[in-house]
Enzyme design. Structure first.
Site, PDB file in Angstrom:
ATOM      1  N   LYS A  94      15.242  41.288  20.291  1.00 25.90           N
ATOM      2  CA  LYS A  94      16.632  42.002  20.883  1.00 25.90           C
ATOM      3  C   LYS A  94      17.438  40.911  20.469  1.00 25.90           C
ATOM      4  CE  LYS A  94      19.769  42.896  24.471  1.00 25.90           C
ATOM      5  NZ  LYS A  94      19.593  43.408  25.886  1.00 25.90           N
ATOM      6  N   GLY A 155      25.845  43.293  33.024  1.00 20.60           N
ATOM      7  CA  GLY A 155      25.707  43.157  34.480  1.00 20.60           C
ATOM      8  C   GLY A 155      26.796  43.674  35.290  1.00 20.60           C
ATOM      9  N   ALA A 181      23.614  47.528  28.078  1.00 16.93           N
ATOM     10  CA  ALA A 181      24.429  46.875  28.975  1.00 16.93           C
ATOM     11  C   ALA A 181      25.599  47.627  29.677  1.00 16.93           C
ATOM     12  CB  ALA A 181      25.308  45.643  27.944  1.00 16.93           C
ATOM     13  N   GLY A 182      25.782  47.368  30.866  1.00 20.80           N
ATOM     14  CA  GLY A 182      26.859  48.108  31.625  1.00 20.80           C
ATOM     15  C   GLY A 182      26.568  49.201  32.535  1.00 20.80           C
ATOM     16  N   ASN A 203      19.144  47.004  33.416  1.00 21.18           N
ATOM     17  CA  ASN A 203      18.427  45.733  34.056  1.00 21.18           C
ATOM     18  C   ASN A 203      19.305  45.447  35.440  1.00 21.18           C
ATOM     19  OD1 ASN A 203      17.594  43.021  35.035  1.00 21.18           O
ATOM     20  ND2 ASN A 203      17.509  42.316  33.051  1.00 21.18           N
ATOM     21  N   THR A 204      20.494  44.957  35.414  1.00 19.52           N
ATOM     22  CA  THR A 204      21.280  44.801  36.589  1.00 19.52           C
ATOM     23  C   THR A 204      21.454  45.773  37.594  1.00 19.52           C
ATOM     24  OG1 THR A 204      22.601  43.154  35.388  1.00 19.52           O
ATOM     25  CG2 THR A 204      23.422  43.899  37.313  1.00 19.52           C
TER      26      THR A 204
END
Lengths: 254, 64
Positions: A94, A155, A181-182, A203-204
């Site tokens: 990635k 994040g 993301a986000g 992830n976050t």
């Protein structure tokens, strides 16, 4: 018929790519299992001696997706990708390149440069990018196997801030579009899938949840629901007025 | 030597494989750059370290 998707020649059934950052090794193992994830991202850093290795906590059969985090330009990303491949865990990478440290926004130009170099070296390149149609075409021409547009800054858990532009990529680019993301909540992952995204990476949202494995499971279910909704074909939206769901005849009389 | 940006007094004369083992790194979990060039894992046991070498030893950690 089984609903599968492909990255290069690799076929997947799960449409949930799970990040492994910001939580403990045992919880990573639990989250991967509860997420049903077949692909997990990793980062490469200077090794610490006498420490446990994350690879011992990732179930067998899961495809590893090392990222190039820390890279500020194409050259650094290429170096990290080559070292990641030398760790002996496959050809996926990635590409993520950030020049900006406040918003961590990806640099689409440097990302295209790195993608071109790495694709020529046989990597299966999955570039993280700001959702721009021209940049996505450049990445496709450079040999990317998917495109990973951001929903919101990394994040942030803010959701699909870039929704309209991600939809353009889904409609126009003939590669798997993976929203990365986000994404902060299962409902947002579901919405991305309803739009026709091939997969969602998170992830976050998982790492900062109260119950990490349970949240991984909630995301899995939301992603599956959104995918089924997309395949079913969403019902139409009326611009104005209303349309009764119940019959307009046979009413009781006073 | 310089290892991961720090001065290292031990290691010169050892093979890379021996150095990693002595220092507590799992050689099947790391990748190594020697003076800017990646050393394939199959060459760890035949690569002899010298005083003037710069090593980067990396491995995977959690990330998004």
């Amino acid at each position: 018929m089984k609903d599968t998707w492909k990255l290069g020649e690799h076929e997947f059934t799960s449409r949930f790519i799970l990040g492994s950052g910001k939580y403990s090794l045992p919880l990573i193992q639990a989250a991967v299992e509860d997420a049903g994830a077949q692909m997990v991202t990793l980062a490469l850093r200077r090794a610490q001696a006498n420490t446990e290795n994350i690879l011992d906590y990732i179930p067998e059969g899961v495809t590893l997706l090392p990222n190039t985090s820390g890279a500020r330009n194409a050259e650094e990303a290429v170096r990290i990708a080559r070292l990641s491949r030398a760790c002996g865990c496959g050809d996926f990478v990635k590409v993520e390149i950030m020049r900006d440290t406040k918003y961590l926004l990806p640099d689409n130009y440097e990302t295209a440069k790195a993608t071109e170099i790495l694709a020529k070296e046989g990597f299966l390149v999955m570039p993280y990018m700001f959702p721009d149609l021209n940049a996505a075409r450049d990445l496709q021409n450079a040999g990317a196997v998917s495109v990973m547009p951001l929903g919101a800054p990394i994040g942030s858990n803010k959701g699909l801030c870039s929704k309209e532009f991600i939809q353009i990529l889904i409609d126009e680019i003939d590669l798997p579009i993976i929203v990365d993301a986000g994404i902060g909540k299962p409902s947002q992952a579901c919405e991305a899938m309803e739009m026709g995204a091939a997969a969602v990476m998170a992830n976050t949202a998982i790492a900062t949840a109260g119950d990490i494995p349970a949240m991984a499971r909630a995301f899995k279910q939301a992603i599956e629901a959104g995918r089924t909704a997309y395949l079913s074909g969403l019902g139409r939206v009326m611009e104005k007025g209303a349309s009764a769901s119940s019959p307009l005849t046979g009413f009781l009389e006073a | 030597m310089r290892v991961n940006g720090k001065e290292e007094t031990q290691g010169a004369g050892l093979t890379l494989e021996e150095y990693l083992k002595t220092k507590g790194y799992e050689s099947n979990r790391v990748a190594v750059e020697l003076n800017g060039e990646i050393v394939p894992r199959s060459h760890f046991s035949e690569t002899v370290l010298r005083q003037e070498d710069a090593l980067e030893i990396v491995s995977f950690v959690g990330g998004g």
